[in-house]
Design a protein around this motif. Structure first.
Motif, PDB file in Angstrom:
ATOM      1  N   GLY A   1      67.618  82.763 -14.085  1.00  0.00           N
ATOM      2  CA  GLY A   1      66.853  81.798 -13.805  1.00  0.00           C
ATOM      3  C   GLY A   1      67.024  80.586 -14.436  1.00  0.00           C
ATOM      4  O   GLY A   1      66.433  79.550 -14.434  1.00  0.00           O
ATOM      5  N   HIS A   2      67.802  80.579 -15.609  1.00  0.00           N
ATOM      6  CA  HIS A   2      68.248  79.460 -16.509  1.00  0.00           C
ATOM      7  C   HIS A   2      69.548  78.797 -16.011  1.00  0.00           C
ATOM      8  O   HIS A   2      70.226  79.515 -15.322  1.00  0.00           O
ATOM      9  CB  HIS A   2      68.325  80.007 -17.975  1.00  0.00           C
ATOM     10  CG  HIS A   2      67.437  80.376 -18.759  1.00  0.00           C
ATOM     11  ND1 HIS A   2      66.400  79.375 -19.132  1.00  0.00           N
ATOM     12  CD2 HIS A   2      66.998  81.706 -18.851  1.00  0.00           C
ATOM     13  CE1 HIS A   2      65.637  80.189 -19.843  1.00  0.00           C
ATOM     14  NE2 HIS A   2      65.860  81.693 -19.678  1.00  0.00           N
ATOM     15  N   PRO A   3      69.576  77.493 -16.355  1.00  0.00           N
ATOM     16  CA  PRO A   3      70.659  76.795 -15.588  1.00  0.00           C
ATOM     17  C   PRO A   3      72.117  77.516 -16.148  1.00  0.00           C
ATOM     18  O   PRO A   3      71.926  77.731 -17.509  1.00  0.00           O
ATOM     19  CB  PRO A   3      70.671  75.182 -16.082  1.00  0.00           C
ATOM     20  CG  PRO A   3      69.004  75.350 -16.290  1.00  0.00           C
ATOM     21  CD  PRO A   3      68.633  76.652 -16.695  1.00  0.00           C
ATOM     22  N   TRP A   4      73.010  77.297 -15.408  1.00  0.00           N
ATOM     23  CA  TRP A   4      74.523  78.087 -16.007  1.00  0.00           C
ATOM     24  C   TRP A   4      74.819  76.769 -17.084  1.00  0.00           C
ATOM     25  O   TRP A   4      74.621  75.844 -16.926  1.00  0.00           O
ATOM     26  CB  TRP A   4      75.403  78.036 -14.856  1.00  0.00           C
ATOM     27  CG  TRP A   4      76.576  78.649 -15.478  1.00  0.00           C
ATOM     28  CD1 TRP A   4      76.969  79.852 -15.389  1.00  0.00           C
ATOM     29  CD2 TRP A   4      77.953  77.862 -15.699  1.00  0.00           C
ATOM     30  NE1 TRP A   4      78.271  79.978 -16.005  1.00  0.00           N
ATOM     31  CE2 TRP A   4      78.747  78.757 -16.301  1.00  0.00           C
ATOM     32  CE3 TRP A   4      78.174  76.482 -15.787  1.00  0.00           C
ATOM     33  CZ2 TRP A   4      80.127  78.513 -16.547  1.00  0.00           C
ATOM     34  CZ3 TRP A   4      79.473  76.097 -16.288  1.00  0.00           C
ATOM     35  CH2 TRP A   4      80.162  77.004 -16.924  1.00  0.00           C
ATOM     36  N   GLU A   5      75.461  77.699 -18.003  1.00  0.00           N
ATOM     37  CA  GLU A   5      76.113  76.597 -19.131  1.00  0.00           C
ATOM     38  C   GLU A   5      77.439  77.248 -19.518  1.00  0.00           C
ATOM     39  O   GLU A   5      77.170  78.689 -19.539  1.00  0.00           O
ATOM     40  CB  GLU A   5      74.931  76.388 -20.455  1.00  0.00           C
ATOM     41  CG  GLU A   5      74.441  77.753 -21.089  1.00  0.00           C
ATOM     42  CD  GLU A   5      73.467  77.536 -21.958  1.00  0.00           C
ATOM     43  OE1 GLU A   5      73.927  77.151 -22.984  1.00  0.00           O
ATOM     44  OE2 GLU A   5      72.460  77.194 -21.615  1.00  0.00           O
ATOM     45  N   PRO A   6      78.361  76.648 -19.681  1.00  0.00           N
ATOM     46  CA  PRO A   6      79.501  77.182 -19.968  1.00  0.00           C
ATOM     47  C   PRO A   6      79.369  77.993 -21.421  1.00  0.00           C
ATOM     48  O   PRO A   6      78.696  77.516 -22.449  1.00  0.00           O
ATOM     49  CB  PRO A   6      80.619  76.122 -20.312  1.00  0.00           C
ATOM     50  CG  PRO A   6      79.744  74.903 -20.519  1.00  0.00           C
ATOM     51  CD  PRO A   6      78.388  75.189 -19.785  1.00  0.00           C
ATOM     52  N   TYR A   7      80.247  79.016 -21.703  1.00  0.00           N
ATOM     53  CA  TYR A   7      80.421  79.712 -23.000  1.00  0.00           C
ATOM     54  C   TYR A   7      81.264  78.987 -23.707  1.00  0.00           C
ATOM     55  O   TYR A   7      82.615  79.116 -23.252  1.00  0.00           O
ATOM     56  CB  TYR A   7      80.715  81.140 -22.592  1.00  0.00           C
ATOM     57  CG  TYR A   7      80.862  81.803 -24.041  1.00  0.00           C
ATOM     58  CD1 TYR A   7      79.948  82.165 -24.911  1.00  0.00           C
ATOM     59  CD2 TYR A   7      82.256  82.383 -24.297  1.00  0.00           C
ATOM     60  CE1 TYR A   7      80.110  82.794 -26.066  1.00  0.00           C
ATOM     61  CE2 TYR A   7      82.763  82.845 -25.546  1.00  0.00           C
ATOM     62  CZ  TYR A   7      81.275  83.401 -26.461  1.00  0.00           C
ATOM     63  OH  TYR A   7      81.918  83.852 -27.471  1.00  0.00           O
ATOM     64  N   GLY A   8      81.292  78.665 -24.731  1.00  0.00           N
ATOM     65  CA  GLY A   8      82.111  77.996 -25.820  1.00  0.00           C
ATOM     66  C   GLY A   8      82.345  78.701 -27.084  1.00  0.00           C
ATOM     67  O   GLY A   8      83.010  78.170 -27.964  1.00  0.00           O
ATOM     68  N   GLY A   9      81.896  80.052 -27.376  1.00  0.00           N
ATOM     69  CA  GLY A   9      82.203  80.545 -28.462  1.00  0.00           C
ATOM     70  C   GLY A   9      83.484  81.371 -28.802  1.00  0.00           C
ATOM     71  O   GLY A   9      84.426  81.060 -27.738  1.00  0.00           O
ATOM     72  N   ILE A  10      83.549  82.217 -29.602  1.00  0.00           N
ATOM     73  CA  ILE A  10      84.783  82.921 -29.867  1.00  0.00           C
ATOM     74  C   ILE A  10      84.820  83.958 -28.718  1.00  0.00           C
ATOM     75  O   ILE A  10      83.781  84.804 -28.573  1.00  0.00           O
ATOM     76  CB  ILE A  10      84.817  83.627 -31.161  1.00  0.00           C
ATOM     77  CG1 ILE A  10      84.536  82.419 -32.152  1.00  0.00           C
ATOM     78  CG2 ILE A  10      86.065  84.655 -31.391  1.00  0.00           C
ATOM     79  CD1 ILE A  10      84.390  82.848 -33.707  1.00  0.00           C
TER      80      ILE A  10
ATOM     81  N   ARG B   1      66.197  78.501 -27.965  1.00  0.00           N
ATOM     82  CA  ARG B   1      66.156  77.662 -26.984  1.00  0.00           C
ATOM     83  C   ARG B   1      65.824  77.888 -25.496  1.00  0.00           C
ATOM     84  O   ARG B   1      65.210  77.042 -24.960  1.00  0.00           O
ATOM     85  CB  ARG B   1      67.486  76.873 -27.317  1.00  0.00           C
ATOM     86  CG  ARG B   1      67.686  75.567 -26.360  1.00  0.00           C
ATOM     87  CD  ARG B   1      68.780  74.722 -26.503  1.00  0.00           C
ATOM     88  NE  ARG B   1      70.040  75.638 -25.813  1.00  0.00           N
ATOM     89  CZ  ARG B   1      70.358  75.672 -24.650  1.00  0.00           C
ATOM     90  NH1 ARG B   1      69.721  74.982 -23.893  1.00  0.00           N
ATOM     91  NH2 ARG B   1      71.670  76.214 -24.405  1.00  0.00           N
ATOM     92  N   LEU B   2      66.195  78.869 -25.220  1.00  0.00           N
ATOM     93  CA  LEU B   2      66.263  79.440 -23.954  1.00  0.00           C
ATOM     94  C   LEU B   2      64.818  80.221 -23.547  1.00  0.00           C
ATOM     95  O   LEU B   2      64.423  80.654 -22.614  1.00  0.00           O
ATOM     96  CB  LEU B   2      67.361  80.198 -23.440  1.00  0.00           C
ATOM     97  CG  LEU B   2      68.661  79.637 -23.203  1.00  0.00           C
ATOM     98  CD1 LEU B   2      69.855  80.529 -22.915  1.00  0.00           C
ATOM     99  CD2 LEU B   2      68.545  78.258 -22.476  1.00  0.00           C
ATOM    100  N   GLY B   3      64.105  80.506 -24.697  1.00  0.00           N
ATOM    101  CA  GLY B   3      62.741  81.008 -24.720  1.00  0.00           C
ATOM    102  C   GLY B   3      62.982  82.627 -24.421  1.00  0.00           C
ATOM    103  O   GLY B   3      62.333  83.183 -23.687  1.00  0.00           O
TER     104      GLY B   3
END
Length: 136
Positions: free
Chosen positions: A66-75, A91-93
């Motif tokens: 239900g949250h907007p897609w966001e790219p994964y930028g981690g390791i 941040r996403l609750g």
């Protein structure tokens, strides 16, 4: 207990049958047209009849459903993905009852009738994952 008759279905793709249900249990499978007379009935229209899906490994407390897609930028390791999730969850609750409920409703919408969920318990969220998965 009130019985329900589901007529003209194909259990496991077999021949047309009628199912007698008492509550949540199938108590009788009869050849089509041979079931006892029951007032409450549903016409299965020749459709396939299968048991509900079981999700034996879910994490309803920390889904991003239900949250907007966001790219994964981690390791790109397991540890890196865990760190990224922990950094973003507040941040996403997540965890929250509305998120867990949305995930469970989506499971049900697709035919999942039983779910076993695991939850995170750590110093950052304490027992909030358990509270989200079992708000009673």
């Amino acid at each position: 207990m009130t019985s329900l008759l589901v007529t003209d279905v194909r259990p496991w793709g077999g021949p047309l049958s009628d199912l007698v249900l008492d509550g949540a249990r199938i108590t009788r499978v009869c050849p089509a047209g041979a079931a006892p007379a029951i007032t409450d009935r549903i016409d299965g229209g020749g459709r396939l009849a299968l048991p509900g899906f079981v999700n034996a490994h879910a994490h309803v407390d920390k889904s991003w459903w239900g949250h907007p897609w966001e790219p994964y930028g981690g390791i790109t390791t397991t540890e890196g993905r865990i760190a990224h999730e922990r950094a973003e969850r507040d941040r996403l609750g997540i965890p929250s009852v509305p998120v867990a409920e949305a995930v469970l409703r989506e499971f049900l919408r697709h035919g999942t009738t039983a779910t076993r969920s695991h939850v995170d318990v750590d110093l950052g969220i304490g027992l909030r994952g358990i509270e989200a998965a079992d708000p009673s």
